[in-house]
Design a protein around this motif. Structure first.
Motif, short mmCIF file in Angstrom:
data_model
loop_
_atom_site.label_atom_id
_atom_site.label_comp_id
_atom_site.label_asym_id
_atom_site.label_seq_id
_atom_site.Cartn_x
_atom_site.Cartn_y
_atom_site.Cartn_z
N GLU A 130 0.83 -1.19 0.00
CA GLU A 130 0.00 0.00 0.00
C GLU A 130 0.87 1.25 0.00
O GLU A 130 1.95 1.26 0.57
CB GLU A 130 -0.88 0.02 1.25
N LYS A 131 0.38 2.29 -0.63
CA LYS A 131 1.05 3.58 -0.60
C LYS A 131 1.06 4.08 0.84
O LYS A 131 0.11 3.87 1.58
CB LYS A 131 0.29 4.55 -1.51
N ASN B 159 8.59 8.23 -2.53
CA ASN B 159 8.10 6.98 -3.07
C ASN B 159 7.95 5.89 -2.00
O ASN B 159 8.58 4.84 -2.07
CB ASN B 159 9.03 6.52 -4.19
N HIS C 120 6.06 2.98 0.10
CA HIS C 120 5.03 1.94 0.11
C HIS C 120 5.27 1.08 1.34
O HIS C 120 6.39 0.99 1.83
CB HIS C 120 5.11 1.10 -1.16
N GLY D 270 12.26 -2.10 -6.10
CA GLY D 270 11.25 -2.83 -6.88
C GLY D 270 11.84 -4.04 -7.57
O GLY D 270 11.21 -5.10 -7.64
N THR E 269 1.12 -10.21 -10.57
CA THR E 269 0.82 -9.33 -9.44
C THR E 269 2.10 -8.73 -8.88
O THR E 269 2.16 -7.52 -8.61
CB THR E 269 0.07 -10.12 -8.34
N GLU F 5 3.44 -6.02 -11.15
CA GLU F 5 2.68 -4.77 -10.98
C GLU F 5 3.11 -4.05 -9.71
O GLU F 5 3.28 -2.83 -9.71
CB GLU F 5 1.17 -5.07 -10.91
N GLU F 6 3.30 -4.80 -8.62
CA GLU F 6 3.77 -4.20 -7.37
C GLU F 6 5.15 -3.57 -7.55
O GLU F 6 5.40 -2.48 -7.06
CB GLU F 6 3.85 -5.25 -6.27
N TYR G 3 6.50 -2.34 -10.20
CA TYR G 3 6.34 -1.07 -10.92
C TYR G 3 5.78 0.00 -9.98
O TYR G 3 6.23 1.14 -9.99
CB TYR G 3 5.40 -1.21 -12.12
N GLN G 4 4.77 -0.37 -9.19
CA GLN G 4 4.16 0.57 -8.25
C GLN G 4 5.21 1.08 -7.26
O GLN G 4 5.26 2.27 -6.96
CB GLN G 4 3.02 -0.14 -7.51
#
Length: 184
Positions: free
Chosen positions: A40-41, A49, A51, A143, A160, A163-164, A166-167
């Motif tokens: 989560e952010k 940045n 998370h 990441g 998944t 994607e995380e 990259y996030q």
């Protein structure tokens, strides 16, 4: 004839029991994957940045002014992926003066992201008992090494976990390729 029928039923029962056991194992595996902690952010002072995944903060570089906030957040350990000379202040001394554990797994160029780096990071991240801030300059490297940990150690599906990554901050294609090679 009776022995053949009995043998048939014994084999049928074994097949059914084995099928049920395999189905249960697959179901347990799916439950484990769905129970992987979420990314989560988050915020942590002026740190870039940020998370969070349970007690693990995945971030870019923090400033000296953020160290008190880091400690106040319950973080006990800082792991950096940065190499010597990347920042103009002594991060290790500042972190240790705040009575936090400081650890380094430095790499910078894509060719320095090797199996040894992935292995060390996976081992450190497996310690989920210690609240940790895990960082590099922008979270790009974070990441990259997060990706294999999520897939191999936490059972998160590759799509998944990608994607995380990259996030979190993964942007370098060479880092991504190395992570995917390591996973396979």
């Amino acid at each position: 004839m009776m022995k053949r029928i009995s043998l048939f039923y014994v084999c049928l029962i074994c097949l059914l029991v084995t099928s049920a056991a395999i189905a249960q194992q697959q179901s347990n595996s799916e439950v484990q994957k769905s129970q992987a902690p979420k990314v989560e952010k988050a915020e942590l002072g002026q740190t870039s940045n940020v998370h969070k995944c349970r007690d693990l903060y995945l971030t870019g570089q923090f400033a000296t002014d953020d160290i008190k906030k880091i400690k106040d957040a319950g973080i006990k350990r800082v792991i950096t992926l940065r190499t010597d000379g990347e920042i103009e202040w002594d991060e290790q001394s500042a972190v240790e003066q705040a009575e936090l554990l400081f650890m380094k797994v430095p790499f910078r160029a894509p060719d320095s992201l090797n199996d040894e780096v992935f292995d060390k990071v996976r081992k450190l991240l497996a310690d989920e008992e210690t609240a940790t801030l895990f960082h590099c300059g922008s979270a790009n490297r974070v990441g990259a090494v997060w990706l294999p940990f999520r897939v191999l150690d936490q059972g998160v599906p590759l799509e998944t976990a990608l994607e995380e990554a990259y996030q979190i901050g993964l942007r370098n294609e060479s880092y991504e390729e190395r992570a995917l090679d390591y996973i396979s």
